[in-house]
Motif scaffolding. Structure first.
Motif, PDB file in Angstrom:
ATOM      1  N   PHE A 126      33.928  30.182  35.700  1.00  0.00           N
ATOM      2  CA  PHE A 126      32.932  31.003  35.001  1.00  0.00           C
ATOM      3  C   PHE A 126      32.486  32.164  35.876  1.00  0.00           C
ATOM      4  N   TRP A 127      32.107  31.862  37.110  1.00  0.00           N
ATOM      5  CA  TRP A 127      31.614  32.924  37.989  1.00  0.00           C
ATOM      6  C   TRP A 127      32.687  33.989  38.203  1.00  0.00           C
ATOM      7  N   LEU A 128      33.936  33.570  38.370  1.00  0.00           N
ATOM      8  CA  LEU A 128      35.013  34.522  38.608  1.00  0.00           C
ATOM      9  C   LEU A 128      35.342  35.329  37.350  1.00  0.00           C
TER      10      LEU A 128
ATOM     11  N   VAL B  76      31.912  41.709  34.939  1.00  0.00           N
ATOM     12  CA  VAL B  76      30.775  42.627  34.986  1.00  0.00           C
ATOM     13  C   VAL B  76      30.730  43.370  36.313  1.00  0.00           C
ATOM     14  N   VAL B  77      30.785  42.640  37.426  1.00  0.00           N
ATOM     15  CA  VAL B  77      30.669  43.296  38.730  1.00  0.00           C
ATOM     16  C   VAL B  77      31.882  44.180  39.008  1.00  0.00           C
TER      17      VAL B  77
ATOM     18  N   ALA C  96      33.920  49.690  39.503  1.00  0.00           N
ATOM     19  CA  ALA C  96      35.007  50.609  39.162  1.00  0.00           C
ATOM     20  C   ALA C  96      34.515  51.923  38.572  1.00  0.00           C
ATOM     21  N   LEU C  97      33.306  51.974  38.050  1.00  0.00           N
ATOM     22  CA  LEU C  97      32.830  53.171  37.354  1.00  0.00           C
ATOM     23  C   LEU C  97      32.928  54.451  38.181  1.00  0.00           C
TER      24      LEU C  97
ATOM     25  N   ARG D  63      39.254  43.204  40.161  1.00  0.00           N
ATOM     26  CA  ARG D  63      39.528  41.872  39.626  1.00  0.00           C
ATOM     27  C   ARG D  63      40.506  41.120  40.534  1.00  0.00           C
ATOM     28  N   SER D  64      41.531  41.818  40.992  1.00  0.00           N
ATOM     29  CA  SER D  64      42.497  41.209  41.908  1.00  0.00           C
ATOM     30  C   SER D  64      41.828  40.813  43.213  1.00  0.00           C
ATOM     31  N   ALA D  65      40.945  41.666  43.693  1.00  0.00           N
ATOM     32  CA  ALA D  65      40.258  41.394  44.958  1.00  0.00           C
ATOM     33  C   ALA D  65      39.377  40.155  44.849  1.00  0.00           C
TER      34      ALA D  65
END
Length: 244
Positions: free
Chosen positions: A78-80, A86-87, A92-93, A223-225
């Motif tokens: 869930f956290w991932l 979201v994070v 990325a913005l 996301r990969s990181a």
């Protein structure tokens, strides 16, 4: 610029870790519409509305009965997956600006804050709840440092209080967003260390250099990181458990 020392890292991470506790507690302990204690029942006599509530209670998110009954792996997922989306998007913005944005530490700062938040969440699920343990975890995974996590500033309580002021008595998206921004600003002082954090693949970084579409490459890179962050955290948890 003077070299960043281990004490500088601890000075930034201690209030960050102490502030993420209330933030994560807000997310973890929220009781969505009373679903946490709802008993899921079966039977043809159930009304349509009752069946809807039962389905919601089965969703593995904080505040539901399914969350209360979930194992550690499911909670980590869930956290991932949920929080990670979201994070990663927030980090990325700045990539809309392409290579120009990469010259600024904003993306690295937001990305590091998001990774630190995920690490604190994983640590809580695996029983590492003290500020000292979490500071050592974040320093190890994000900055490749093994530090002495003892306090270095007398006003640490005040700094932590300032960071969590927007969470007092509420758990709104606005309050959480403001808190995330404050947490990122805490890490700004470690600008020279931020590039040590886990990063995306080379092709994510190459795409991130392009204006506008760079945000896509940066998102998938973040996301990969985060997957690398999780793997590094698991290795740290195993090593720490073996020495206890």
């Amino acid at each position: 610029m003077p070299a960043i020392t281990d004490r500088d890292v601890v000075r930034a991470l201690r209030p960050f870790v102490r502030a993420t506790g209330p933030l994560l507690d807000t997310l973890r302990d929220v009781d969505l519409l009373g679903l946490r204690d709802r008993t899921v029942e079966e039977g043809a006599d159930r009304t349509r509305l009752e069946r809807v509530w039962d389905r919601l209670a089965r969703v593995t998110v904080p505040g539901t009965r399914a969350w209360a009954e979930a194992d550690v792996t499911a909670r980590d997922d869930f956290w991932l997956d949920r929080v990670g989306h979201v994070v990663s998007l927030i980090a990325a913005l700045p990539g809309i600006g392409g290579a120009l944005a990469d010259r600024l530490p904003l993306q690295s700062t937001l990305g590091t804050a998001g990774q630190g938040l995920l690490l604190s969440a994983l640590a809580g699920e695996h029983g590492f709840t003290s500020t000292e343990d979490r500071v050592r975890l974040l320093a190890h995974v994000l900055f490749h440092r093994d530090v002495d996590p003892t306090p270095v500033e007398a006003d640490e309580d005040r700094r932590t209080e300032d960071l969590t002021a927007d969470l007092k008595g509420r758990s709104t998206i606005k309050g959480i967003g403001r808190t995330l921004w404050k947490l990122a600003r805490v890490l700004w002082a470690l600008e020279g260390e931020l590039d040590k954090r886990p990063r995306g693949r080379f092709y994510h970084q190459a795409l991130g250099m392009l204006p506008v579409v760079g945000v896509v490459g940066d998102y998938f890179g973040e996301r990969s990181a985060l997957k690398r962050v999780r793997s590094a955290a698991y290795a740290w948890f195993a090593a720490e458990s073996a020495t206890q």
